[in-house]
Write a protein that holds these residues in place. Structure first.
Motif: not given
Lengths: 231, 224
Positions: B118-127
Motif C-alpha cells: 500500500k505504501d508503494q501504491e501511495e508513493a506512485i501517485v506523486p511520482a
C-alpha cells in the motif's frame, strides 16, 4: 516603458530566496515592482506563474515567469549584461561559486533552520554541523575573494548573494537558539564580510530586521504546535 | 599546453553519465578513474573533500564536483556542440527543469522503489504527477532541448535507463506508456541515440545491484 521591459518580483519580506532576486536587480540598477505575498496565502498570480512549486520568488519579465532564486539571479546576469557582472567570467571561478551556492542551499540553510526547534544533544549536533559548514565557507571566501572584500571580488557577486541572503535568518537563529554560528574566532573573515554585505547599497533595503524575523518565527512555531499532526 | 581531463565515476552512477555524455558529445578526450564508493581512493577524497562523491571532473589539476555544475563548466569551457540554448529565458527553463528532475522526480521515484504494498501504491501517485510534467514539456518535441540532445536531455538521461530497471526490480509499473507517449518515445530515442547508446552500464549488473539494494531497504523499513 514597453511591456517587454516590465519587471516584477513576486515575493515575501522574510524570504532569503526573494532577497536574492531583489539584490541582483538592485546591482544592475533595474527598476522593478515588488508584489508582496500575504504570509499564509498564495495569490492567483503566484499560482499562475509558478504552478509547479507555488513558491516565491518569481521574476516576471514582460510576460515570462522565471522561478527558483539562483536560476533567477543567473537569468538577470544574462539578460542585463551591463556591469557589474554577477558571475565571474572564468568558467572555473563560476563553477566554484555555483558549487558553494548549491552547498548553502542543500546543506547549510537546511541544517541551520532546524536549530531553533531543537534541544539538547540534537541541537548541539545541528549547531556543530552548521558551524562546520560555515568554516568551509570561510576557506572558500579566502580562495574566491583573493584578498578583496567579497566572494565576487570588489563587488557583490553570485556567491555573496547566495550566502549573504541567509544572514538575516542566521542572526535570528543565533538569538533564538542562543548559539554562535558566525564566530569571530573561527570565521573572522566572514564576520567582516557579513558586515560589508549587509551595509551594501544593493542589500540594505531588502535585508529583513532580525527581531522581525524572530517575531515571525515564534508566530509560525506556535501555529505549528497548535496544528493537527502532519501526515 | 596539453589539456588534461580526468573524470572520476563509478560503473553505475547515473549522474556521472551526464558528464561522460557531455564530454563525448563535444569530442573532448578524457581519462576515466573508476571508483568503488565502499573503498574511496585518496585522490577522490582529495578532489572532492566536501561530498566525497562522483562525478568529479579534474581539468588541468582543478577539480569540479556536482554533476550539473560540471555540465555548466564543460559547456562554458568547450564551446563546440553547444548544449544550452543562447536565449536567457530558454536557458532558465532548462535549468529550472533540470533542478526539478533532481529535487522532485528522482526522489519521488526512489520513494516508490524503497516501498512495497500500500505504501508503494501511495508513493506512485506523486511520482506519476512529476512524470506528467515531463510529458507536457516534451509535447511536439523529439528531445527536451528541441531537435538535438541538449543540457536538459542529459539532465534527464538517467530516466531513459533507470525507470525500466526499477520497474523490473520492483515488479511494478510507474511509467504508463499509454498515458505518457511523448516521454516513452523520448526514452527510446535517447536510449538508442549515437554516443549515448554505447555508454549504458550492463543491464544485468544493474538489475543485480538494485535488487540487492531494494531488499536491504525493504528489510530496514519492515516492522520488527
Amino acid at each position: 516603458m514597453a511591456k517587454n521591459d516590465d519587471v516584477k518580483v513576486l515575493g515575501a519580506w522574510p524570504s532569503p530566496f526573494v532577497m536574492r532576486a531583489r539584490i541582483a536587480l538592485n546591482l544592475k540598477s533595474i527598476d522593478y515592482e515588488f508584489l508582496e505575498e500575504t504570509i499564509g496565502s498564495k495569490s492567483q498570480l503566484l499560482l499562475q506563474s509558478n504552478p509547479v512549486h507555488k513558491k516565491v520568488p518569481v521574476l516576471i519579465h514582460g510576460d515570462k515567469p522565471i522561478c527558483e532564486s539562483l536560476i533567477i539571479v543567473q537569468y538577470i546576469d544574462e539578460v542585463w549584461t551591463s556591469a557589474p557582472s554577477i558571475l565571474p567570467s572564468d568558467p572555473y571561478d563560476r563553477a566554484i561559486q555555483r558549487f558553494w551556492a548549491a552547498y548553502v542551499d542543500d546543506k547549510l540553510f537546511a541544517s541551520m533552520r532546524q536549530i531553533k526547534s531543537l534541544e539538547g544533544e540534537e541541537k548541539k549536533a545541528m549547531v556543530e554541523q552548521a558551524t562546520e559548514g560555515i568554516v568551509l565557507l570561510e576557506e572558500a571566501f579566502e580562495k574566491c575573494s583573493k584578498g578583496k572584500p567579497f566572494f565576487g571580488g570588489d563587488r557583490i557577486g553570485y556567491l555573496d548573494i547566495a550566502f549573504g541572503s541567509i544572514l538575516g535568518w542566521l542572526r535570528a537563529t543565533e538569538k533564538m537558539g542562543e548559539v554562535k554560528l558566525l564566530d569571530e574566532a573561527k570565521t573572522p573573515r566572514l564576520v567582516k564580510w557579513a558586515g560589508r554585505f549587509c551595509a551594501d547599497g544593493a542589500v540594505k533595503d531588502c535585508m529583513p530586521e532580525t527581531d522581525k524575523l524572530i517575531e515571525l518565527a515564534k508566530v509560525l512555531m506556535a501555529k505549528m504546535k497548535g496544528a493537527p499532526p502532519k501526515q | 599546453m596539453a589539456e588534461e581531463v580526468k573524470l572520476f565515476r563509478t560503473w553505475s552512477s547515473p549522474v556521472a553519465l551526464r558528464v561522460i555524455w557531455a564530454l563525448e558529445l563535444k569530442g573532448i578526450p578524457y581519462e576515466v578513474i573508476l571508483e568503488d564508493l565502499s573503498n574511496k581512493s585518496s585522490l577522490l577524497l582529495q578532489y572532492n573533500p566536501i561530498h566525497k562523491k562522483v562525478p568529479v571532473l579534474v581539468h588541468n589539476g582543478k577539480s569540479i564536483a556536482e554533476s550539473l555544475v560540471i555540465l555548466e563548466y564543460v559547456e562554458e569551457t568547450w564551446k563546440q556542440t553547444p548544449l544550452l540554448p543562447e536565449d536567457p529565458y530558454e536557458r532558465a527553463m532548462e535549468r529550472f527543469w533540470a533542478k526539478f528532475g533532481d529535487d522532485k522526480v528522482l526522489p519521488s521515484l526512489w520513494n516508490v522503489f524503497n516501498k512495497q504494498g500500500k505504501d508503494q501504491e501511495e508513493a506512485i501517485v506523486p511520482a506519476q504527477e512529476n512524470l506528467t510534467y515531463l510529458e507536457e514539456l516534451l509535447r511536439g518535441k523529439i528531445f527536451f532541448s528541441g531537435e538535438r540532445i541538449g543540457f536538459l536531455d542529459l539532465a534527464f538521461g538517467w530516466l531513459a535507463n533507470m525507470v525500466s530497471v526499477f520497474e523490473e526490480v520492483m515488479g511494478a509499473t510507474v511509467l504508463d506508456n499509454q498515458k505518457l507517449p511523448s516521454l516513452s518515445a523520448w526514452m527510446k530515442n535517447f536510449m538508442d541515440a549515437p554516443i549515448i547508446k554505447e555508454s549504458w552500464p550492463p543491464r544485468d549488473k544493474l538489475i543485480t545491484k538494485y535488487q540487492a539494494l531494494r531488499e536491504a531497504r525493504i528489510e530496514k523499513e519492515a516492522p520488527k
